[in-house]
Design a protein around this motif. Structure first.
Motif, short mmCIF file in Angstrom:
data_model
loop_
_atom_site.label_atom_id
_atom_site.label_comp_id
_atom_site.label_asym_id
_atom_site.label_seq_id
_atom_site.Cartn_x
_atom_site.Cartn_y
_atom_site.Cartn_z
N GLN A 1 51.19 33.90 46.92
CA GLN A 1 50.81 33.44 45.59
C GLN A 1 50.70 34.60 44.60
O GLN A 1 50.40 35.73 44.98
N ILE A 2 50.91 34.26 43.33
CA ILE A 2 50.54 35.15 42.24
C ILE A 2 49.26 34.60 41.65
O ILE A 2 49.04 33.38 41.65
N ARG A 3 48.40 35.50 41.16
CA ARG A 3 47.08 35.09 40.70
C ARG A 3 46.77 35.74 39.36
O ARG A 3 47.21 36.85 39.07
N ALA A 4 45.97 35.06 38.55
CA ALA A 4 45.46 35.61 37.31
C ALA A 4 43.97 35.25 37.24
O ALA A 4 43.60 34.10 37.50
N SER A 5 43.14 36.22 36.89
CA SER A 5 41.68 36.01 36.89
C SER A 5 41.06 36.59 35.64
O SER A 5 41.48 37.63 35.13
N TYR A 6 39.99 35.92 35.21
CA TYR A 6 39.16 36.42 34.12
C TYR A 6 37.84 36.88 34.72
O TYR A 6 37.22 36.15 35.51
N HIS A 7 37.37 38.08 34.36
CA HIS A 7 36.14 38.65 34.90
C HIS A 7 35.02 38.55 33.86
O HIS A 7 35.20 39.00 32.74
N PHE A 8 33.93 37.94 34.26
CA PHE A 8 32.80 37.72 33.35
C PHE A 8 31.89 38.94 33.27
O PHE A 8 31.81 39.70 34.17
N THR B 1 32.53 45.00 39.84
CA THR B 1 31.36 44.14 40.08
C THR B 1 31.33 42.98 39.10
O THR B 1 31.53 43.17 37.90
N GLY B 2 31.05 41.78 39.62
CA GLY B 2 30.82 40.63 38.75
C GLY B 2 31.52 39.37 39.22
O GLY B 2 32.22 39.34 40.23
N PHE B 3 31.28 38.31 38.45
CA PHE B 3 31.90 37.01 38.72
C PHE B 3 33.30 36.98 38.11
O PHE B 3 33.57 37.64 37.10
N TYR B 4 34.18 36.21 38.72
CA TYR B 4 35.54 36.04 38.20
C TYR B 4 36.01 34.62 38.54
O TYR B 4 35.50 33.97 39.46
N ALA B 5 36.99 34.16 37.79
CA ALA B 5 37.59 32.84 38.04
C ALA B 5 39.01 32.88 37.50
O ALA B 5 39.32 33.63 36.57
N GLY B 6 39.87 32.04 38.10
CA GLY B 6 41.25 32.05 37.63
C GLY B 6 42.11 31.00 38.29
O GLY B 6 41.62 30.08 38.95
N THR C 1 43.28 44.50 31.65
CA THR C 1 42.15 44.96 30.83
C THR C 1 40.92 44.89 31.72
O THR C 1 41.01 44.44 32.86
N GLU C 2 39.77 45.29 31.21
CA GLU C 2 38.55 45.21 32.01
C GLU C 2 38.17 43.77 32.31
O GLU C 2 37.43 43.51 33.25
N LYS C 3 38.65 42.82 31.55
CA LYS C 3 38.29 41.41 31.73
C LYS C 3 39.39 40.57 32.38
O LYS C 3 39.14 39.46 32.81
N PHE C 4 40.62 41.06 32.45
CA PHE C 4 41.75 40.25 32.92
C PHE C 4 42.52 40.98 34.00
O PHE C 4 42.93 42.13 33.81
N THR C 5 42.72 40.31 35.16
CA THR C 5 43.50 40.89 36.26
C THR C 5 44.64 39.97 36.66
O THR C 5 44.57 38.75 36.47
N VAL C 6 45.69 40.56 37.19
CA VAL C 6 46.79 39.83 37.81
C VAL C 6 46.94 40.37 39.22
O VAL C 6 46.56 41.52 39.50
N GLY D 1 34.89 33.50 42.30
CA GLY D 1 34.18 34.33 43.27
C GLY D 1 33.30 35.37 42.62
O GLY D 1 33.18 35.44 41.39
N TYR D 2 32.68 36.16 43.48
CA TYR D 2 31.84 37.28 43.04
C TYR D 2 32.13 38.45 43.96
O TYR D 2 32.33 38.27 45.17
N GLN D 3 32.18 39.65 43.38
CA GLN D 3 32.34 40.84 44.20
C GLN D 3 31.47 41.96 43.64
O GLN D 3 31.09 41.95 42.47
N ARG D 4 31.19 42.91 44.52
CA ARG D 4 30.32 44.04 44.16
C ARG D 4 31.06 45.33 44.47
O ARG D 4 31.64 45.49 45.55
N ASP D 5 31.06 46.25 43.51
CA ASP D 5 31.71 47.55 43.65
C ASP D 5 30.68 48.56 44.14
O ASP D 5 29.69 48.83 43.46
#
Length: 193
Positions: free
Chosen positions: A186-193, A45-50, A155-160, A79-83
């Protein structure tokens, strides 16, 4: 004298028997392992950008004739997603700059819904939404986009992750049966707020 000896022996035996009495053997109960509580280590759950980078192909098809061009696609997403436990849903806006091998550039903007399955640190998902492409040669079309991908929490804040998507544009430049389709990996990297 024999009687006295037997009596003394009986007294000694009786006192020894009464001293400790009968003691039942100690049986230790088996130790039972208590299972650790199951805890969902990851919450999506939460906002992310990357950022994302990948390779794609654009194919223009008109009355059986086709022309295609490979391209490099790079850009940003938010984006934003909800778990909801095992199910994750959300939305995402992304921008991609396409550098066409055949020459020229195009901008691809997509607004998509995402639905995924929470597997802890791993999230496979599907996407569906609208895409808008704008090219150097006055090309400006809106179509549909869909795809599938997966994210992994480093990590809890960083996804690939990695993603395949397709965007379909019908009747390009108001020409009947002139269709433009793009495929993008594509390959993607995101930071989760």
């Amino acid at each position: 004298m024999k009687i006295a000896a037997y009596a003394a022996l009986a007294v000694v035996a009786a006192s020894a028997a009464n001293a400790g009495g009968y003691v039942a053997p100690v049986v230790e109960a088996p130790i039972e392992a208590v299972p650790a509580p199951v805890v969902d280590a990851s919450d999506w759950t939460g906002f992310y950008a990357g950022l994302q980078y990948g390779k794609g192909n654009a194919e223009l098809d008109y009355s059986g004739a086709s022309a295609d061009s490979d391209f490099d696609g790079f850009g940003a997403h938010a984006g934003y997603q909800r778990d909801f436990g095992k199910f994750v849903a959300g939305g995402e806006l992304d921008y991609n700059k396409a550098d066409l091998d055949a020459g020229g550039d195009a901008d691809l903007i997509r607004l998509r819904a995402r639905a995924g399955y929470d597997m802890g640190r791993f999230l496979p998902y599907v996407t569906l939404g609208a895409a808008h492409i704008k090219g150097d040669d006055d090309l400006s079309e809106t179509g549909i986009t869909y795809g599938l991908g997966a994210d992994f929490k480093v990590t809890e804040k960083f996804t690939v992750g990695a993603e395949y998507s397709r965007s379909d544009f019908k009747d390009v430049a108001d020409v009947d049966n002139a269709d433009l389709d793009t495929d993008l990996v594509q390959i993607r990297a995101s930071y989760h707020f």
